[in-house]
Design an enzyme around this catalytic site. Structure first.
Site, PDB file in Angstrom:
ATOM      1  N   LYS A 189       0.833  -1.214   0.000  1.00 48.33           N
ATOM      2  CA  LYS A 189       0.000   0.000   0.000  1.00 48.33           C
ATOM      3  C   LYS A 189       0.870   1.267   0.000  1.00 48.33           C
ATOM      4  O   LYS A 189       0.580   2.244  -0.692  1.00 48.33           O
ATOM      5  CB  LYS A 189      -0.922  -0.025   1.224  1.00 48.33           C
ATOM      6  CG  LYS A 189      -1.766   1.221   1.429  1.00 48.33           C
ATOM      7  CD  LYS A 189      -2.772   1.457   0.323  1.00 48.33           C
ATOM      8  CE  LYS A 189      -3.584   2.718   0.567  1.00 48.33           C
ATOM      9  NZ  LYS A 189      -4.356   3.128  -0.601  1.00 48.33           N
ATOM     10  N   LYS A 258       0.835  11.564   5.790  1.00 48.41           N
ATOM     11  CA  LYS A 258       1.183  10.422   6.649  1.00 48.41           C
ATOM     12  C   LYS A 258       1.742   9.282   5.798  1.00 48.41           C
ATOM     13  O   LYS A 258       2.780   8.690   6.109  1.00 48.41           O
ATOM     14  CB  LYS A 258      -0.083   9.972   7.391  1.00 48.41           C
ATOM     15  CG  LYS A 258       0.069   8.752   8.268  1.00 48.41           C
ATOM     16  CD  LYS A 258      -0.703   7.511   7.868  1.00 48.41           C
ATOM     17  CE  LYS A 258      -2.057   7.625   7.296  1.00 48.41           C
ATOM     18  NZ  LYS A 258      -2.758   6.405   6.984  1.00 48.41           N
TER      19      LYS A 258
HETATM   20  P1  NAD Z   1     -11.136   9.479   8.894  1.00 50.65           P
HETATM   21  O1  NAD Z   1     -10.276  10.416   9.656  1.00 50.65           O
HETATM   22  O2  NAD Z   1     -12.254  10.005   8.064  1.00 50.65           O
HETATM   23  O3  NAD Z   1     -11.762   8.376   9.895  1.00 50.65           O
HETATM   24  C1  NAD Z   1     -11.079   7.800  10.972  1.00 50.65           C
HETATM   25  C2  NAD Z   1     -12.098   7.539  12.078  1.00 50.65           C
HETATM   26  O4  NAD Z   1     -11.441   6.846  13.163  1.00 50.65           O
HETATM   27  C3  NAD Z   1     -12.686   8.835  12.694  1.00 50.65           C
HETATM   28  O5  NAD Z   1     -14.104   8.770  12.653  1.00 50.65           O
HETATM   29  C4  NAD Z   1     -12.154   8.832  14.139  1.00 50.65           C
HETATM   30  O6  NAD Z   1     -13.057   9.410  15.072  1.00 50.65           O
HETATM   31  C5  NAD Z   1     -11.973   7.338  14.385  1.00 50.65           C
HETATM   32  N1  NAD Z   1     -11.042   7.029  15.461  1.00 50.65           N
HETATM   33  C6  NAD Z   1      -9.781   7.523  15.648  1.00 50.65           C
HETATM   34  N2  NAD Z   1      -9.218   6.945  16.746  1.00 50.65           N
HETATM   35  C7  NAD Z   1     -10.144   6.091  17.235  1.00 50.65           C
HETATM   36  C8  NAD Z   1     -10.161   5.205  18.350  1.00 50.65           C
HETATM   37  N3  NAD Z   1      -9.121   5.100  19.171  1.00 50.65           N
HETATM   38  N4  NAD Z   1     -11.271   4.473  18.570  1.00 50.65           N
HETATM   39  C9  NAD Z   1     -12.348   4.575  17.744  1.00 50.65           C
HETATM   40  N5  NAD Z   1     -12.390   5.384  16.666  1.00 50.65           N
HETATM   41  C10 NAD Z   1     -11.302   6.133  16.425  1.00 50.65           C
HETATM   42  O7  NAD Z   1     -10.128   8.640   7.994  1.00 50.65           O
HETATM   43  P2  NAD Z   1     -10.476   7.846   6.632  1.00 50.65           P
HETATM   44  O8  NAD Z   1     -10.355   8.780   5.486  1.00 50.65           O
HETATM   45  O9  NAD Z   1     -11.728   7.073   6.837  1.00 50.65           O
HETATM   46  O10 NAD Z   1      -9.213   6.863   6.573  1.00 50.65           O
HETATM   47  C11 NAD Z   1      -9.090   5.713   7.405  1.00 50.65           C
HETATM   48  C12 NAD Z   1      -7.850   4.945   6.976  1.00 50.65           C
HETATM   49  O11 NAD Z   1      -8.000   4.515   5.600  1.00 50.65           O
HETATM   50  C13 NAD Z   1      -6.551   5.776   7.007  1.00 50.65           C
HETATM   51  O12 NAD Z   1      -5.479   4.980   7.416  1.00 50.65           O
HETATM   52  C14 NAD Z   1      -6.383   6.230   5.567  1.00 50.65           C
HETATM   53  O13 NAD Z   1      -5.022   6.505   5.269  1.00 50.65           O
HETATM   54  C15 NAD Z   1      -6.930   5.034   4.827  1.00 50.65           C
HETATM   55  N6  NAD Z   1      -7.468   5.311   3.480  1.00 50.65           N
HETATM   56  C16 NAD Z   1      -8.281   6.397   3.267  1.00 50.65           C
HETATM   57  C17 NAD Z   1      -8.785   6.633   1.989  1.00 50.65           C
HETATM   58  C18 NAD Z   1      -9.677   7.826   1.690  1.00 50.65           C
HETATM   59  O14 NAD Z   1      -9.894   8.115   0.492  1.00 50.65           O
HETATM   60  N7  NAD Z   1     -10.214   8.526   2.693  1.00 50.65           N
HETATM   61  C19 NAD Z   1      -8.475   5.766   0.931  1.00 50.65           C
HETATM   62  C20 NAD Z   1      -7.673   4.654   1.188  1.00 50.65           C
HETATM   63  C21 NAD Z   1      -7.175   4.432   2.470  1.00 50.65           C
END
Ligand code: NAD
Length: 308
Positions: A189, A258
């Site tokens: 990834k 990140k």
């Molecule tokens: P986001 O910030 O929208 O969501 C993360 C969620 O995790 C938030 O709702 C937050 O409140 C929750 N959270 C944080 N710590 C927590 C804990 N200790 N307990 C419970 N909940 C907790 O992030 P996202 O965009 O959904 O991305 C999530 C992951 O997927 C990341 O690692 C990101 O790099 C990866 N990703 C994102 C995308 C994208 O397009 N957004 C695409 C591929 C991969």
């Protein structure tokens, strides 16, 4: 729930998974879409997030919000993690009152966070002491892919564990690539996202170049996409989020910063020069005009062009 002697190893028969109760930790841009997708496919799905707003928002999508981790673990056979960073995964799994502390033998964790191989290996090793299995399965496809069950996954972990949850993986993704042992998914990834980070900058520069030489950006993009220079960035990002000035992909600058930082850490640990990639990493890190909450596609605005 998992049986090491089982011969179950099919990608199509979901009889074994029909009654599995699934939990999702992290109901953000990606996790909320995955939870809603599973709930729409008649799975019993529970969701947990630190944010009250995220818990409220998931209810109308058929997902049952739970108040704490203990309740989630008690309800579920399989838990999907969708957290911002490796440190959150470690804390949820191994921290005080984390998943390991409940010692629920047979539980399987699917970590879709873009995380670090080292963390995945450590977490998998510690959880295994309680009979809990862990695979890293980071995803591509963005919030739209999560909400439609069409993401792609690069997976690290034991084949039998992956086979046991394959019917669930297939409900949230259309492509699953088993890369290797635990942590291998994270490495694949990071490699992918370093390319995406570079392609955003190189595409911005060459489309500007063509524009300054008198060619319409949409036409040069069409030409690139018909030729050998095409990529996911030229085929998806430019038409969907950049040339139309939308910048609403649901993936933030902060999360991409990140990811390029993880790439740099990995290159450092392996003592690799990677001169071009490191230049890309610097460009992502040092863009003072862009905040971590901006859309990641806005990196194109830092190219030497007035196009974007
Ligand atoms: P986001 O910030 O929208 O969501 C993360 C969620 O995790 C938030 O709702 C937050 O409140 C929750 N959270 C944080 N710590 C927590 C804990 N200790 N307990 C419970 N909940 C907790 O992030 P996202 O965009 O959904 O991305 C999530 C992951 O997927 C990341 O690692 C990101 O790099 C990866 N990703 C994102 C995308 C994208 O397009 N957004 C695409 C591929 C991969």
């Amino acid at each position: 729930m998992t049986n090491k002697n089982s011969t179950f190893c099919t990608h199509n028969d979901d009889s074994r998974n029909r009654d599995m109760k699934i939990g999702i930790i992290g109901l953000g841009n990606m996790g909320s879409g995955m939870a809603a997708t599973l709930a729409s496919k008649q799975e019993k799905v529970f969701g947990y997030d630190l944010s009250e707003k995220a818990l409220e928002a998931i209810k109308p999508k058929g997902v049952t919000p739970v108040a704490d981790l203990a309740e989630l673990v008690a309800h579920c056979d399989v838990i999907i993690l969708s957290l911002p960073k490796a440190e959150h995964v470690k804390q949820i799994c191994l921290g005080n009152n984390g998943i390991a502390s409940f010692a629920k033998s047979g539980l399987i964790l699917i970590d879709t966070t873009t995380s670090e191989a080292e963390t995945s290996r450590e977490v998998a090793k510690q959880l295994a002491l309680s009979g809990i299995e862990f695979i890293d399965a980071p995803v591509s496809g963005g919030p739209a892919g999560a909400a439609s069950g069409t993401m792609s996954m690069v997976i690290g972990g034991d084949k039998e564990t992956i086979d046991n949850v394959m019917p669930i993986l297939q409900k949230i993704s259309s492509v699953q690539v088993h890369i290797g042992d635990v942590g291998a998914g994270n490495i694949a990834k990071i490699a992918n996202n370093l390319l995406c980070a570079a392609h955003l900058i190189t595409n911005a520069e060459v489309i500007s170049l063509a524009n300054k030489a008198g060619v319409d950006p949409a036409k040069v993009l069409e030409g690139i996409n018909a030729g050998s220079g095409r990529s996911g960035v030229s085929q998806v990002n430019f038409p969907k989020w950049i040339l139309n000035n939308a910048y609403d992909s649901g993936f933030t600058m902060g999360l991409m910063r990140k990811d390029v930082g993880l790439g740099e850490k990995l290159a450092d640990s392996l003592d690799l020069a990677m001169p071009l990639t490191r230049q890309v990493i610097e460009m992502w890190r040092d863009q003072s005009n862009l905040s971590d909450t901006d859309d990641f596609n806005e990196i194109v605005k830092e190219s030497d062009s007035h196009l974007y």
